[in-house]
Design a protein around this motif. Structure first.
Motif, PDB file in Angstrom:
ATOM      1  N   PHE A   1      -5.297  -0.289   7.796  1.00  0.00           N
ATOM      2  CA  PHE A   1      -4.920  -0.576   6.408  1.00  0.00           C
ATOM      3  C   PHE A   1      -5.482  -1.908   5.915  1.00  0.00           C
ATOM      4  O   PHE A   1      -4.930  -2.498   4.979  1.00  0.00           O
TER       5      PHE A   1
ATOM      6  N   LYS B   1      -8.526   0.956   4.140  1.00  0.00           N
ATOM      7  CA  LYS B   1      -7.480   1.671   3.415  1.00  0.00           C
ATOM      8  C   LYS B   1      -8.006   2.457   2.211  1.00  0.00           C
ATOM      9  O   LYS B   1      -7.370   3.416   1.777  1.00  0.00           O
TER      10      LYS B   1
ATOM     11  N   SER C   1       2.621  -0.827   6.632  1.00  0.00           N
ATOM     12  CA  SER C   1       1.934   0.424   6.303  1.00  0.00           C
ATOM     13  C   SER C   1       1.647   1.238   7.566  1.00  0.00           C
ATOM     14  O   SER C   1       1.813   2.466   7.578  1.00  0.00           O
TER      15      SER C   1
ATOM     16  N   PHE D   1       0.817  -1.207   0.000  1.00  0.00           N
ATOM     17  CA  PHE D   1       0.000   0.000   0.000  1.00  0.00           C
ATOM     18  C   PHE D   1       0.858   1.267   0.000  1.00  0.00           C
ATOM     19  O   PHE D   1       0.506   2.266  -0.625  1.00  0.00           O
TER      20      PHE D   1
END
Length: 526
Positions: free
Chosen positions: A447, A452, A382, A291
């Motif tokens: 996330f 997300k 992330s 991500f």
């Protein structure tokens, strides 16, 4: 007459600094009152962690889209609004193409020739030249080199059970990133865990150490008196460092050309670029590193023939900035991920369950494809980069006069002149409860697939924003994931009596550091 002249000079000095220190206020922008000597004192003595200084600049005017600030004796316009950040760093990028560079051109070629410091068309040409070296296909080729380094680390601690009882993680991870960069960027193999004083590691430490009074004093000299630094020959890198890396690159290129050696590392890719044989290969979504991976702009995807021939010094400069960006910064990211896993054992256990399942599916081996499909691993990395962003702040320099139109009732149109600096306080944004509720909590669920999609790109910028984002985001994420998969498959990361929990940030340097070090242990899994 003499004292009159002295008085006149002092008056001019005070007037100049008053004008400079109130630069944005004079344009009708909200700005805190600042004092010259205090600003110098803040940099020299680092009265608080740099990350906290950045967060303070974000919180100074919570109801404004932007405000005036100060950084290293330079007025900066601090951006707070997501749409304005996107406008300036992405949509109107042509007005803000450059980074703030405090090192005078000509004083340090290995710095001013690297991708981070280059400006205008030179930057565009070099970005387009280097971008193909960081695509998914190239990362797959480097994966084997990374995996080899990670496995060496795990084997070392399996064979030295006493040493894993108390490990200073910053030292450990800088040694790992040193070996990764040595093999992937310079084509040099070394084992810094076993050979603790190898020359490559010593030189890397010298190149990236920015702690201490005199290092900070040198930074201030560069900012306040760049021409004087050029005249008296003050250099950014120690001469030993410059000579070492020049020699490494020169000898490696000569040996490879003579013996027709091909190796999947950055030197080979830059040698291919010099011959005009490096092309950008589009990466599919399935090959993305996660991500946090930044997307390459059309500038990086456009194949261009560099106007000037790529010299050995150019190759050295790119390899050195790769080292400069990846040695301490990425190691710090890994340290803080290890810290969060140690103090959140439930998260660590869930991550280990994912790792165990993937290993079982792949006969005990981790492949490039399988590591990029590990969802929870990506959620953990992330969130680490959200709470502890690699880029604490980022800047852009105006290259064409630009006007920010008034939007809110208390705003006036603000004209940004050529040379004015824009600052984006990434750490402040990432710690804003408006975007991340309870921001001090380490929560990878921010996330997951459901959450997300609601995160705005300009409110999550661990690797910067726009065409001038970090070119090595895939590389950094991959080397972190590789070593954690290797370690967590065999060990638990656990606190010891020396562990500082909760973490207290050190005032030294410009990244996240602990006052007492990051002392933890590796406990063999059943």
């Amino acid at each position: 007459m003499f004292w009159l002249l002295i008085g006149l000079l002092l008056a001019l000095f005070c007037w100049f600094n008053y004008k400079k220190l109130n630069y944005w206020a004079s344009k009708g922008v909200n700005q805190k009152r600042v004092y010259l000597l205090y600003e110098i004192y803040k940099v020299l003595c680092m009265r608080k962690p740099f990350a906290e200084i950045v967060k303070d600049s974000y919180n100074d005017f919570p109801n404004s889209r932007y405000n005036g600030g100060f950084q290293f004796y330079r007025p900066v316009l601090v951006l707070r609004d997501s749409e304005l950040i996107k406008q300036i760093t992405v949509k109107d990028f042509e007005y803000f193409t450059d980074h703030m560079n405090f090192i005078p051109e000509g004083t340090e070629p290995l710095w001013t020739s690297n991708l981070f410091a280059l400006k205008g068309d030179k930057w565009r040409d070099m970005r387009a030249t280097l971008s193909p070296a960081f695509t998914g296909s190239k990362m797959r080729a480097m994966f084997a080199l990374m995996s080899e380094c990670a496995q060496e680390v795990s084997k070392y601690f399996e064979n030295h059970p006493e040493e894993k009882k108390s490990i200073e993680l910053k030292d450990f991870f800088t040694r790992y990133t040193n070996d990764i960069i040595a093999t992937c960027a310079f084509g040099v193999q070394c084992n810094s865990i076993k050979q603790r004083k190898n020359e490559f590691y010593i030189m890397g430490k010298m190149a990236t150490d920015f702690t201490g009074f005199w290092k900070n004093f040198k930074v201030i000299l560069y900012v306040m008196m760049p021409k004087l630094c050029k005249v008296i020959g003050i250099t950014f890198f120690d001469n030993k460092v410059s000579m070492f890396f020049r020699r490494i690159i020169k000898d490696t290129i000569k040996m490879r050309e003579k013996n027709d050696i091909t190796r999947p590392d950055m030197i080979h890719l830059l040698m291919e670029a010099r011959k005009g044989r490096l092309n950008y290969e589009e990466t599919s979504a399935a090959q993305e590193a996660g991500f946090a991976t930044v997307k390459e702009s059309e500038i990086g995807k456009t194949v261009k023939k560099v106007k000037d021939a790529i010299t050995d010094d150019d190759i050295t400069a790119q390899a050195l900035i790769f080292f400069f960006a990846g040695f301490d910064t990425v190691a710090t990211f890994m340290v803080l991920m290890a810290y969060e896993l140690a103090v959140n054992p439930d998260i660590q256990e869930r991550l280990q369950n994912e790792i165990d399942a993937v290993l079982e599916e792949n006969d005990g081996k981790i492949t490039y494809e399988s590591i990029n499909k590990m969802k929870y691993l990506d959620m953990v990395t992330s969130e680490t980069l959200r709470k502890w962003p690699v880029a604490i702040g980022m800047d852009r320099v105006c290259v064409k006069t630009y006007t920010i139109p008034a939007v809110l009732p208390d705003e006036v149109p603000v004209t940004i002149q050529v040379g004015d600096v824009i600052s984006v306080p990434v750490y402040g944004i990432h710690m804003d409860p408006k975007y991340y509720p309870n921001p001090v909590k380490f929560d990878p669920e921010r996330f997951n697939d459901e959450n997300k999609v609601n995160i705005k790109s300009q409110m999550y910028m661990p690797f910067g924003s726009g065409p001038r984002n970090c070119i090595g985001s895939r590389f950094a994420l991959l080397e972190a994931k590789v070593v954690f998969v290797s370690l967590l498959s065999k060990f638990n990361i656990v606190p010891t009596e020396k562990s500082e929990i909760p973490l207290k940030l050190s005032n030294a340097g410009f990244s996240f550091n602990s006052k007492k070090g990051f002392w933890f242990a590796l406990k063999q899994r059943d």
